[in-house]
Scaffold this active site. Structure first.
Site, short mmCIF file in Angstrom:
data_model
loop_
_atom_site.label_atom_id
_atom_site.label_comp_id
_atom_site.label_asym_id
_atom_site.label_seq_id
_atom_site.Cartn_x
_atom_site.Cartn_y
_atom_site.Cartn_z
N PRO A 93 10.33 -28.69 -36.92
CA PRO A 93 11.57 -29.13 -37.59
C PRO A 93 11.68 -30.65 -37.66
O PRO A 93 12.53 -31.18 -38.37
CB PRO A 93 12.69 -28.52 -36.75
CG PRO A 93 12.07 -27.96 -35.52
CD PRO A 93 10.59 -27.88 -35.73
N GLU A 129 9.74 -24.62 -26.81
CA GLU A 129 10.62 -25.75 -27.14
C GLU A 129 9.90 -26.81 -27.97
O GLU A 129 10.53 -27.66 -28.58
CB GLU A 129 11.13 -26.41 -25.86
CG GLU A 129 12.14 -25.59 -25.11
CD GLU A 129 13.36 -25.26 -25.96
OE1 GLU A 129 14.10 -26.18 -26.29
OE2 GLU A 129 13.54 -24.08 -26.30
N1 ADE Z 1 9.26 -24.61 -36.34
C1 ADE Z 1 10.52 -24.34 -35.95
N2 ADE Z 1 11.39 -24.64 -36.92
C2 ADE Z 1 10.66 -25.12 -37.99
C3 ADE Z 1 10.99 -25.61 -39.26
N3 ADE Z 1 12.25 -25.67 -39.70
N4 ADE Z 1 9.99 -26.01 -40.06
C4 ADE Z 1 8.71 -25.97 -39.63
N5 ADE Z 1 8.34 -25.52 -38.42
C5 ADE Z 1 9.30 -25.10 -37.60
#
Ligand code: ADE
Length: 281
Positions: A93, A129
């Site tokens: 993310p 995490e």
């Molecule tokens: N892993 C966890 N959340 C994610 C996201 N939004 N985009 C890419 N990989 C991730």
């Protein structure tokens, strides 16, 4: 079999979650045609301890577990060598946001030319995490997020990246121009589609689509794209390439809205949808 145009090397703790999707989608056809190849590697296979541990508690305390660097480095080095033979992309993310133009960039490189040899990309799926920061600093060359939300791991994100990237490879889609018409490919949302029957439960297909007049149909579709984008994603209009005619149409939408501050009749826009100001639909 010729070399595939696109080769994904996927590093994950859950290789089994990829199989059902890859075996039942357009991607399977792309694989059978030799266009796209996907290799799955279980990072756990590169652990050296008896319990095959891939995660550990974070230094400094706090909740959650962190993916250990040793098995990840060993897996990537084992497959790609050192330095890695291709870009290594971490799904996280914290990465840059994945868009249609990032998908095209991954398919063709930064220039958008058609590839004449295999493009190899490694995707690294995080879990828990997160991953030990040294993976980010010293192994990974790119980081991609599929949106501002947090998944339990990078696997779904990797499938999204594989799917959207593979669609750019010539031959993957039945319609070679399909990818160019897609929402976002032109910087705009796509126009509405209809198929038979011409009337369904009293709802008719717009007359113009039955007219056979390809010039008018093309213009109607363009205007529908502009209208939808203005209604639903006005932010895209700031960067979409627009012609003089497009701008005139948008000005017309805006003035109709300002002067009436109400619904613009579908006649004025040539649309079945009433024009609405950005943010209201
Ligand atoms: N892993 C966890 N959340 C994610 C996201 N939004 N985009 C890419 N990989 C991730």
């Amino acid at each position: 079999m010729p070399l595939p145009a696109l080769l994904f090397e996927v590093f994950t703790l859950l290789p089994e979650v990829f199989e059902p999707y890859l075996q039942s989608s357009i991607l399977q056809r792309a694989h059978q045609r030799g266009l796209v190849e996907i290799n799955l590697y279980n990072i756990r296979d590169w652990t050296s301890d008896r319990h095959h541990i891939t995660d550990d508690e974070p230094y400094g305390g706090g909740g959650g577990m962190v993916m250990k660097s040793e098995p990840i480095f060993a897996a990537v080095e084992g497959v790609l060598g050192w330095p890695p033979a291709c870009p290594v992309i971490l799904l996280t993310p914290q990465g840059r946001t994945f868009t249609q133009s990032v998908a095209r960039e991954l398919a063709f490189g930064e220039d958008t030319s058609v590839p004449d040899q295999t493009r190899r990309l490694a995707l690294l799926c995080g879990r828990y995490e997160g991953v030990d920061e040294r993976v980010r600093q010293h192994l990974v060359s790119d980081q991609i997020s599929i949106g501002d939300y947090v998944l339990t791991g990078g696997e779904l994100a990797a499938l999204v990246v594989i799917d959207a990237t593979a669609r750019w490879i010539p031959g993957v889609l039945g319609d070679p121009d399909g990818v160019l018409d897609d929402s976002h490919a032109s910087g705009l949302l796509e126009y509405p589609h209809y198929t038979r029957p011409a009337e369904f439960r009293g709802w008719s297909v717009p007359e113009i689509l039955l007219s056979g007049d390809h010039g008018r149909i093309a213009r109607w579709r363009r205007e529908q794209s502009l209208l939808r984008t203005w209604q639903r994603r006005p932010d895209l209009l700031e960067t979409a390439p627009l012609s003089k005619l497009d701008r005139k149409f948008l000005d017309h939408l805006k003035t109709s809205f300002i002067s009436s501050e109400a619904e613009v009749s579908s006649e004025a826009t040539g649309s079945d949808e009433p024009a609405q100001p950005p943010g209201t639909s």
